[in-house]
Structures are given as C-alpha cells and as structure tokens.
Design a protein around this motif. Sequence first.
Motif, PDB file in Angstrom:
ATOM      1  N   HIS A 138       0.835  -1.204   0.000  1.00 46.78           N
ATOM      2  CA  HIS A 138       0.000   0.000   0.000  1.00 46.78           C
ATOM      3  C   HIS A 138       0.871   1.255   0.000  1.00 46.78           C
ATOM      4  O   HIS A 138       1.960   1.271   0.565  1.00 46.78           O
ATOM      5  CB  HIS A 138      -0.882  -0.016   1.252  1.00 46.78           C
ATOM      6  CG  HIS A 138      -1.920   1.058   1.277  1.00 46.78           C
ATOM      7  ND1 HIS A 138      -1.819   2.166   2.072  1.00 46.78           N
ATOM      8  CD2 HIS A 138      -3.087   1.189   0.601  1.00 46.78           C
ATOM      9  CE1 HIS A 138      -2.890   2.923   1.908  1.00 46.78           C
ATOM     10  NE2 HIS A 138      -3.676   2.365   1.013  1.00 46.78           N
ATOM     11  N   HIS A 139       0.327   2.324  -0.593  1.00 48.97           N
ATOM     12  CA  HIS A 139       1.138   3.551  -0.716  1.00 48.97           C
ATOM     13  C   HIS A 139       1.574   4.113   0.640  1.00 48.97           C
ATOM     14  O   HIS A 139       2.623   4.761   0.730  1.00 48.97           O
ATOM     15  CB  HIS A 139       0.401   4.625  -1.529  1.00 48.97           C
ATOM     16  CG  HIS A 139      -0.778   5.248  -0.860  1.00 48.97           C
ATOM     17  ND1 HIS A 139      -2.014   5.338  -1.453  1.00 48.97           N
ATOM     18  CD2 HIS A 139      -0.930   5.814   0.355  1.00 48.97           C
ATOM     19  CE1 HIS A 139      -2.847   5.941  -0.627  1.00 48.97           C
ATOM     20  NE2 HIS A 139      -2.223   6.236   0.472  1.00 48.97           N
ATOM     21  N   SER A 140       0.788   3.872   1.706  1.00 47.39           N
ATOM     22  CA  SER A 140       1.141   4.496   2.987  1.00 47.39           C
ATOM     23  C   SER A 140       2.524   4.045   3.451  1.00 47.39           C
ATOM     24  O   SER A 140       3.322   4.852   3.933  1.00 47.39           O
ATOM     25  CB  SER A 140       0.090   4.194   4.060  1.00 47.39           C
ATOM     26  OG  SER A 140      -0.139   2.808   4.184  1.00 47.39           O
ATOM     27  N   TYR A 454       6.906  11.304  -9.029  1.00 47.48           N
ATOM     28  CA  TYR A 454       5.925  11.171  -7.953  1.00 47.48           C
ATOM     29  C   TYR A 454       5.350   9.763  -7.916  1.00 47.48           C
ATOM     30  O   TYR A 454       5.509   8.980  -8.841  1.00 47.48           O
ATOM     31  CB  TYR A 454       4.770  12.166  -8.173  1.00 47.48           C
ATOM     32  CG  TYR A 454       5.218  13.597  -8.212  1.00 47.48           C
ATOM     33  CD1 TYR A 454       5.728  14.215  -7.074  1.00 47.48           C
ATOM     34  CD2 TYR A 454       5.138  14.336  -9.396  1.00 47.48           C
ATOM     35  CE1 TYR A 454       6.144  15.536  -7.109  1.00 47.48           C
ATOM     36  CE2 TYR A 454       5.551  15.658  -9.438  1.00 47.48           C
ATOM     37  CZ  TYR A 454       6.060  16.253  -8.289  1.00 47.48           C
ATOM     38  OH  TYR A 454       6.479  17.554  -8.318  1.00 47.48           O
ATOM     39  N   ARG A 455       4.588   9.522  -6.865  1.00 49.71           N
ATOM     40  CA  ARG A 455       3.829   8.266  -6.758  1.00 49.71           C
ATOM     41  C   ARG A 455       2.464   8.477  -7.427  1.00 49.71           C
ATOM     42  O   ARG A 455       1.812   9.487  -7.192  1.00 49.71           O
ATOM     43  CB  ARG A 455       3.673   7.931  -5.275  1.00 49.71           C
ATOM     44  CG  ARG A 455       2.879   6.687  -4.986  1.00 49.71           C
ATOM     45  CD  ARG A 455       1.518   6.986  -4.450  1.00 49.71           C
ATOM     46  NE  ARG A 455       1.513   7.516  -3.109  1.00 49.71           N
ATOM     47  CZ  ARG A 455       0.413   8.011  -2.558  1.00 49.71           C
ATOM     48  NH1 ARG A 455      -0.699   8.061  -3.231  1.00 49.71           N
ATOM     49  NH2 ARG A 455       0.443   8.491  -1.324  1.00 49.71           N
ATOM     50  N   ILE A 463      -2.365   0.852  -4.642  1.00 47.97           N
ATOM     51  CA  ILE A 463      -1.053   0.220  -4.870  1.00 47.97           C
ATOM     52  C   ILE A 463      -0.361   1.001  -5.991  1.00 47.97           C
ATOM     53  O   ILE A 463      -0.873   1.059  -7.107  1.00 47.97           O
ATOM     54  CB  ILE A 463      -1.226  -1.266  -5.263  1.00 47.97           C
ATOM     55  CG1 ILE A 463      -1.822  -2.029  -4.080  1.00 47.97           C
ATOM     56  CG2 ILE A 463       0.091  -1.871  -5.723  1.00 47.97           C
ATOM     57  CD1 ILE A 463      -2.251  -3.435  -4.418  1.00 47.97           C
ATOM     58  N   PRO A 464       0.757   1.649  -5.689  1.00 45.26           N
ATOM     59  CA  PRO A 464       1.369   2.542  -6.675  1.00 45.26           C
ATOM     60  C   PRO A 464       1.759   1.841  -7.982  1.00 45.26           C
ATOM     61  O   PRO A 464       2.350   0.755  -7.974  1.00 45.26           O
ATOM     62  CB  PRO A 464       2.604   3.067  -5.949  1.00 45.26           C
ATOM     63  CG  PRO A 464       2.259   2.953  -4.506  1.00 45.26           C
ATOM     64  CD  PRO A 464       1.437   1.701  -4.394  1.00 45.26           C
ATOM     65  N   LEU A 465       1.431   2.509  -9.086  1.00 45.14           N
ATOM     66  CA  LEU A 465       1.900   2.061 -10.399  1.00 45.14           C
ATOM     67  C   LEU A 465       3.218   2.747 -10.714  1.00 45.14           C
ATOM     68  O   LEU A 465       4.078   2.181 -11.369  1.00 45.14           O
ATOM     69  CB  LEU A 465       0.855   2.418 -11.475  1.00 45.14           C
ATOM     70  CG  LEU A 465      -0.455   1.633 -11.407  1.00 45.14           C
ATOM     71  CD1 LEU A 465      -1.536   2.314 -12.230  1.00 45.14           C
ATOM     72  CD2 LEU A 465      -0.233   0.198 -11.883  1.00 45.14           C
ATOM     73  N   VAL A 490      -4.769   8.809  -8.561  1.00 43.74           N
ATOM     74  CA  VAL A 490      -4.258   9.711  -7.531  1.00 43.74           C
ATOM     75  C   VAL A 490      -2.754   9.828  -7.692  1.00 43.74           C
ATOM     76  O   VAL A 490      -2.062   8.826  -7.872  1.00 43.74           O
ATOM     77  CB  VAL A 490      -4.580   9.146  -6.125  1.00 43.74           C
ATOM     78  CG1 VAL A 490      -4.006  10.046  -5.042  1.00 43.74           C
ATOM     79  CG2 VAL A 490      -6.081   9.000  -5.948  1.00 43.74           C
ATOM     80  N   SER A 491      -2.259  11.065  -7.644  1.00 42.32           N
ATOM     81  CA  SER A 491      -0.817  11.268  -7.756  1.00 42.32           C
ATOM     82  C   SER A 491      -0.359  12.238  -6.674  1.00 42.32           C
ATOM     83  O   SER A 491      -1.058  13.211  -6.374  1.00 42.32           O
ATOM     84  CB  SER A 491      -0.470  11.828  -9.136  1.00 42.32           C
ATOM     85  OG  SER A 491       0.901  12.164  -9.172  1.00 42.32           O
ATOM     86  N   THR A 492       0.807  11.974  -6.104  1.00 39.10           N
ATOM     87  CA  THR A 492       1.339  12.910  -5.106  1.00 39.10           C
ATOM     88  C   THR A 492       1.846  14.179  -5.797  1.00 39.10           C
ATOM     89  O   THR A 492       2.212  15.137  -5.135  1.00 39.10           O
ATOM     90  CB  THR A 492       2.487  12.281  -4.298  1.00 39.10           C
ATOM     91  OG1 THR A 492       3.422  11.702  -5.213  1.00 39.10           O
ATOM     92  CG2 THR A 492       1.993  11.222  -3.354  1.00 39.10           C
ATOM     93  N   GLY A 493       1.846  14.170  -7.127  1.00 40.38           N
ATOM     94  CA  GLY A 493       2.298  15.353  -7.856  1.00 40.38           C
ATOM     95  C   GLY A 493       1.175  16.335  -8.131  1.00 40.38           C
ATOM     96  O   GLY A 493       1.316  17.226  -8.952  1.00 40.38           O
TER      97      GLY A 493
END
Length: 506
Positions: A138-140, A454-455, A463-465, A490-493
Amino acid sequence: MPANPQTLAPTVPITSLRSPAIARELDALLQAPSLADAITSVSAGLIAWATPSLRPDAQSALELSVSTARMPTPDGEPLGAPGDEAGPFGRAARLAALAFGADHAVFGVNGSSGLNHLVARVLAMAPEPHVLVPVNTHHSLLDALTDTGVAFSRIGANYIPDFEALEPPTITDVEAAVAAAGSPVTAIVLSSPTYEGLHADVAGVAAVARRIGAALVVDAAWGSHVPFMEGGAPIAAGADLVVTSLHKTGGARQQNALLLHRDGTVDWHDVRRAGATVTTTSPSYPMLADIDATVRWLLTEAADAFAHSAALVRRFATALRDRHGDLELLGGQVGVDPLRVTIGALGRRRLTGYVVSDRLVSRGVVAEKRGSQAITFIAPLTLTREAVDATLEALEVALAAGAPDVAHLPAAASPFADADLKPALSAEVVRLLVGAGRVERVVPGDAIGRISAYRTELYPPGIPLLLPGFRVSAGAVGALAEAGETASIVSTGGDWDGRVAVLSHE
Ligand SMILES: Cc1ncc(COP(=O)(O)O)c(C=O)c1O
C-alpha cells in the motif's frame, strides 16, 4: 484461480500461542473495567480547567483531556495516559496485544496508514536499512519509507489478470528478491491478506527473514478479523510487527487500527521511541476507548458475527456461480478470505467493473472496489440475507452484456510485469531534483523508461503504479490508459491531468 495455491495455507492458529498463563491473563484483563469505564469513572463532577474545550453539543463523558491523568479511578489508581505500560491504558494495550497473540500493541487512530508511518520510522533505525516490499504494498508504507529515507526494493509477484489481483509473493519470489538486493536486507514486508482476500505464507517468509537476520513486517490492514475466525494470526506465524485496520473488517469505528509487536528481532523500545515522534499530544479518548471495546468484542462475540457474514458470502458466491458461470469468481471457497467475493473476467461480457459498479449504484448497491475486469464485494457485519438477495437481483441487470459494438475486452497483462524492482535514483536525489524544479510533464507513452517524480496509482486499491525514483514501465502506463476517465487516479504530484511527471535530469 491463484497460480500458487500453496501460498494460501492458513497461518498458525492463534490459540496455539495461548498458553494457560496467557489465557488466564486474558481472562483477568477482560474482567477488569474497560477503558471507557475507567475514563468515564473519573469524569463525573469533574471541574476541568483544561482542554479539550468542546462545543456544548459535543460534550460526552468520554471527552476528557490528558490532564486527567492524575485523576484517581474508583480503584484508587490514576487514570494515566495513552502509552502508559500500567493502569487502564496499559491494561487495554496488553489486552489488545494478547488478543492478537502479540507481546505489545500500539493503538492507532489514523488507520493503518498512520501506523505504517510509525513502522517506517522503526525500520529507519537499522544502521543501513534496506527493506524488501512486495509490488502490492500500500502507498502508505511506501510513502513512509520514502519520507524516512529507507532504501527499498520490490519483490515481484504473480498477477491474476481476470481479477486484476496480485498474489502475495511466494517464498521463491522472496528468495529471488533477497538474492538480487545487493546489500543486506534489514526487513521484509508482506501485505496479507490482500485486498481480494489472498493470504501470504507468513510462516515461510518468516523463516527466510530469520535466516538472513531481517525483521518481518506484515501489513494486515485487511485482516483484523482473521485471527478470530480462521484461526490464523501473522504474529503467531512469526511476524515481528503487524499493522491491522480494526475499522475495516474488525468492527471498530473508522480510523481505528493496531500495531502489534512480538519480542525478538525488533526492539520494543525502538517502537516506543518511533511512536513518540508521531503521536498526538491530544489523544481522542472516544477513539481509544472504541479500540478497547472492539478488542473485547473480538474476543467474546465476534466469532458468531463473522460466521454469520461468512455464511451469507457463501450463499452469495454459490448463487453467482450458478447464475453467471461464464464469469470468474474469487470467494466463497477454501483459501480465499471468507468475507469477500470478487467477480472477474467481466470483459467476456463486454463489461468493465466500472460499468457494473455504476449500474449497481443506480440500484442502491455499493461495492468496495472496481476495476477494468473485476469488482470486489466485502461483507459488512450488518449484512442480511435480504441484502444478499437484493444484490443478486441488481446484479442480474448490472451483469447484462455490454453494448454489442463494444469490443471484447481481454484481461490486460500485469501492470507490474515489466516494472523495475529497484529504483534508478534514491529518494534523496529525487527530492533534490524535484526541489530544483527538474520535473517535466509528458504524455504517458513518452514517459516509458523515464524516471517518475511522484507516486501515482489507481484508487482503490492504492497500490502505486509509479514510484518516485523508479523507471516508468509500459505496463503501468497501459494500466493508467485503460483506467482512463473512469478510475480515480491519484498522484502525489497534484491532480492527475493525464500526463506523467518525470525527472528531467537525463
Ligand atoms: C494493504 C493496505 N494497507 C494499509 C491501508 C491503509 O489503511 P487505513 O485505511 O486504515 O489507513 C490500506 C487501505 O486500503 C491497505 O489496503
């Protein structure tokens, strides 16, 4: 079906950890006043010149401030505060730990996400941390490792295209990652059960971890019910740290979670030290009391409630197999978590999970997760037979074939098939480049082979691609394109605008 059914064996029964002494201690703790009782016992008639300063309509006997720590309970001992090893809070934590077969527990009020950040801080204490994480992490946890500067490499795993599901890595997958790591591995992570309800071979991977002197962390966000129905518990199988979202399937209020610790490879004092850096100084007593109440409920009443929901899931799965035999079904069978069902291979009916989900929503039915090929249902504790039957009726319409002019959608290959397992640049270098503005936004096709800034992921499952510092793979770009407008990307960017942010240093 999963390619590696041997990885789906139940873990060690939690009851096997309960020596007579532990069972007696559990009983005594259960008999002691609950955390809610202890807190409310000191609140009657209290004149509190202290925070929280609540709106008049938000007053409750549970809403006390930490400054009540010195107030005596009817037993004469002070109420104390979260994190105490004795007193009402210490006893509640001990009860939670023993319930899950652990030595210690930390109450988390920001979900498994918050606790994964705590875990990363613990892992960062190793002299030269290098953590192996499966691709379905998971992204966390990945964000937390990135933020704490912990180097990580990914463990490849089998993908089941019809269900768009990653299996947990096998021992062979883990051994391969250890061999390819290049530097000593300080921790191995597993995510189990997976979103779709597949279990990792925790005991097998624990043996690998022991052999190489690494800690084993299990993200069991989706498994807080597991020790209380299937008889398996990751701690009992050899995990050193386990994170679990009590609120997902365990009956707690939203955000409530537990971190479980087993004495051995990971020092409990390191966990306490890491916890101190991320814990609020203004804890919510209603939330903490709810965690304690949930643990007590899990130990005493939950088995029947879970069995009831599991029986309804079997009824749902059997009816689906009868009525929609041309589709694929994961659930209602041995080796898959008994509280969930995934309908897959929807492309065979020229459908996607998004279309089926929209059709269901218009009939008042909401499923947990949808994708291009599959839709996943998770049974709540309040599930009724009527709700199952109504869902089956709604699915009769929702699963009607798509428009004839829509091409048959074959299940795509794994978005992770060609993913790099190691980063091309460290988190530190990525941070410097992003800080210096060395970021370009390019159309996805042009991003392949470049390094992501970014993620980026489909949510759910989170789950990050794309991960910062890792090269952009064709599989990831394909998955983003296939999800198109229908999925939540969703992107952290920042807001996803259809372009991929890559580093422009090359
Ligand atoms: C594997 C996994 N870990 C952690 C989390 C985060 O859990 P929480 O929502 O409790 O923060 C999720 C959320 O879906 C998850 O799927």
